[in-house]
Scaffold this active site. Structure first.
Site, short mmCIF file in Angstrom:
data_model
loop_
_atom_site.label_atom_id
_atom_site.label_comp_id
_atom_site.label_asym_id
_atom_site.label_seq_id
_atom_site.Cartn_x
_atom_site.Cartn_y
_atom_site.Cartn_z
N GLU A 25 10.52 -6.32 -6.85
CA GLU A 25 11.03 -5.35 -5.88
C GLU A 25 11.02 -6.02 -4.49
OE1 GLU A 25 8.43 -1.95 -5.31
OE2 GLU A 25 10.14 -0.66 -4.94
N LYS A 63 -4.24 12.40 2.05
CA LYS A 63 -4.44 11.21 2.88
C LYS A 63 -3.09 10.52 3.05
CE LYS A 63 -4.99 7.04 2.06
NZ LYS A 63 -4.07 6.59 3.14
N GLU A 113 4.27 8.27 -8.41
CA GLU A 113 5.66 7.85 -8.22
C GLU A 113 5.59 6.47 -7.57
OE1 GLU A 113 8.83 6.81 -6.76
OE2 GLU A 113 8.58 8.41 -5.27
N CYS A 151 12.04 3.21 -2.87
CA CYS A 151 11.80 2.85 -4.28
C CYS A 151 13.07 2.97 -5.11
CB CYS A 151 10.67 3.70 -4.84
SG CYS A 151 10.89 5.43 -4.47
P1 ADP Z 1 2.80 -0.10 0.19
O1 ADP Z 1 2.53 -1.40 -0.49
O2 ADP Z 1 4.19 0.35 0.05
O3 ADP Z 1 2.23 0.03 1.56
P2 ADP Z 1 0.58 1.22 -0.98
O4 ADP Z 1 0.57 1.58 -2.42
O5 ADP Z 1 -0.31 0.15 -0.51
O6 ADP Z 1 2.10 0.97 -0.66
O7 ADP Z 1 0.32 2.50 -0.09
C1 ADP Z 1 0.65 3.80 -0.46
C2 ADP Z 1 -0.48 4.71 -0.14
O8 ADP Z 1 -1.61 4.31 -0.91
C3 ADP Z 1 -0.94 4.67 1.31
O9 ADP Z 1 -1.35 5.98 1.71
C4 ADP Z 1 -2.16 3.76 1.26
O10 ADP Z 1 -3.09 4.01 2.28
C5 ADP Z 1 -2.73 4.14 -0.08
N1 ADP Z 1 -3.63 3.15 -0.68
C6 ADP Z 1 -3.50 1.81 -0.70
N2 ADP Z 1 -4.54 1.24 -1.35
C7 ADP Z 1 -5.34 2.26 -1.76
C8 ADP Z 1 -6.59 2.37 -2.49
N3 ADP Z 1 -7.20 1.28 -2.96
N4 ADP Z 1 -7.09 3.59 -2.70
C9 ADP Z 1 -6.48 4.70 -2.25
N5 ADP Z 1 -5.32 4.68 -1.58
C10 ADP Z 1 -4.75 3.49 -1.34
#
Ligand code: ADP
Length: 475
Positions: free
Chosen positions: A379, A168, A244, A278
């Site tokens: 960050e 995903k 990561e 990062c």
């Molecule tokens: P950022 O804050 O840098 O956007 P995220 O950690 O929110 O980073 O996003 C990184 C990935 O994690 C994306 O593919 C996002 O769709 C996914 N993501 C965010 N929240 C969830 C969740 N609750 N469950 C699964 N995937 C998630």
């Protein structure tokens, strides 16, 4: 979405739009998948697992090498798509595609080096044979900041090890993910081995990934907050986990460093991808003896950086990903200013000459940063270089280590002993010594503490997707 060898829509029929962060323009529409679609993708990966796991390493290596060739051949198209969807300048997108393709080549080579061991036993009539096997179905969740290389860094080793995949991508960059899949599909990937689920709301997909017993491994790159949630759920299901996560990289300029060289390095590194990396330096510790020379070098360089749409000639810094990112950066800079920091360049949102259509923040230098400021602790993920002047060389490693993050750290010195002592003292997974790019497909990438679990790339990378199986043989 790509499920069981076919491009399909969401079961619900829902879609969502993808926009260019520099202009707000809609550049595509993709399927908005849900839990059922994720389940179908896992079923396809599970059904394909045993046949894929039974291919020879040579077959998998040949396929990965063909994927590398196709991705390299399509570099210009992929880079241009990345710039439109993610915003980084074309030159940076081109470099990322090369880095991304390199993971396919590196792991094609590693596939052929999967070996076992013949182990001694205390018993004369016994032998031990230890072999590596694929973990099984891998669920991968990837971020938007490096929307092509973060896919191949996971898919390369997973495929080389003999695992099938359900991925995903981030909701901001699904088009890049589709383009990566096209490369892999055109190389001849069998149906079910690689599956792609796109969704606007990631949570239901994450819930399925971390609770379905057919998934044996979760690999995630993204924020520490989300990584912690997903790793906990995956841990409950006893899936293997590598995550990561965020960083808060120190950049230390020692008294024996060349401050001009260090400032040029910091300027080159900090503004890559608009600071949305990062491993971006987030606390620049400059010894008091060098503060003036360092600031006098970095400020005019930053002032000269051209900001705009990444497709335009000469642009060095593109947009941030969205409004929330701009607000976070602005809040950190305003907080620092209110607490006494100086902002010799930048320090504001950019709205002129059409930039108001996108999410632009000026490349910024903040000096006189102190511990009480948000930027010292959090960050930033934006184009801001925070400079902290320090006096005591004996304290600087402790200052750098004073964070729960532990991904990248940078050291500038001309003294070999200082460099080695710093490397040994810093609690970080990746250390650049007079070097602003300590990464490569052939080198292990990953962090300690809140920066995550596991390593990607290098010899270590494939191990994250393998089980060890032991046979005890009585003669
Ligand atoms: P950022 O804050 O840098 O956007 P995220 O950690 O929110 O980073 O996003 C990184 C990935 O994690 C994306 O593919 C996002 O769709 C996914 N993501 C965010 N929240 C969830 C969740 N609750 N469950 C699964 N995937 C998630």
């Amino acid at each position: 979405m790509f499920i069981n060898g076919e491009w399909v829509g969401a079961r619900s029929g829902a879609t969502f739009e993808v926009t260019n962060p520099a202009t707000g323009e809609v550049i595509g529409t993709v399927a908005d998948g849900g839990a059922e679609d994720a389940g179908a993708a896992i079923a396809a990966a599970d059904a394909a697992q045993s046949a894929w796991g039974a291919t020879t390493a040579h077959e998998r290596a040949d396929l990965l090498m063909e994927e590398w060739r196709i991705m390299t051949e399509r570099s210009a198209v992929l880079a241009s798509l990345m710039t439109k969807e993610q915003g980084k300048p074309l030159k940076a997108s081109t470099a990322e595609v090369a880095y991304a393709a390199d993971f396919l080549r590196w792991f094609a080579e590693e596939a052929r080096r999967i070996t076992g061991a013949w182990l001694p036993s205390a018993r004369k009539d016994q032998r031990f044979l230890s072999v590596k096997t694929p973990v099984g179905v891998v669920a991968a969740v990837t971020p938007w900041n490096y929307p092509i290389s973060m896919l191949t860094r996971k898919m390369g080793p997973a495929l080389a090890a003999g695992c099938t995949i359900v991925l995903k991508p981030a909701e901001a960059t699904p088009l890049c993910a589709q383009a990566v899949y096209e490369c892999l599909i055109d190389a001849g990937m069998p149906a079910g081995v690689i599956n792609l689920v796109t969704a606007l709301d990631p949570k239901p997909i994450g819930d399925v990934f971390t609770s379905d017993p057919r998934v044996k491994k979760l690999t995630f790159t993204g924020s520490t907050a989300v990584g912690r949630i997903l790793a906990s759920k995956a841990g409950h299901s006893l899936q293997r986990v590598s995550v990561e996560l965020g960083g808060h990289a120190p950049f230390i300029v020692y008294p024996d460093a060349d401050p001009v060289h260090a400032a040029k390095g910091a300027a080159a590194l900090k503004f890559l991808n608009s600071g949305q990396a990062c491993i971006s330096p987030n606390r620049i510790f400059v010894h008091a003896d060098h503060a003036e020379a360092f600031i006098d070098t970095i400020v005019p360089r930053v002032a000269k950086v051209k900001v705009g749409e990444g497709t335009l000639e000469g642009v060095g810094v593109g947009p941030l990903v969205n409004e929330a990112a701009v607000a976070k950066v602005a809040n950190q800079v305003d907080d620092a200013r209110a607490k006494g920091a100086e902002v010799p360049v930048g320090g504001k949102r950019l709205l002129e000459a059409g930039l108001d259509r996108g999410h632009f923040y000026a490349p910024t230098v903040v000096t006189g940063v102190t511990e009480d400021m948000l930027i010292y602790r959090e960050e930033t993920f934006g184009p801001v270089a925070p400079i902290i002047t320090y006096d005591d060389v004996d304290q600087v490693i402790a200052m750098a280590n004073n964070t729960n993050y532990g991904l990248a750290a940078y050291v500038y010195t001309r003294d070999l002993s200082t460099a080695i002592r710093a490397m040994e003292g810093l609690r970080f997974g990746i250390i650049g010594i007079n070097d602003v790019n300590p990464t490569s497909a052939g080198a292990p990438f990953g962090g300690m503490g809140d920066s995550g679990l596991g390593r990607e790339g290098g010899h270590e990378g494939i191990g994250e997707y393998q089980e060890t199986k032991l046979a005890g043989i009585a003669l």
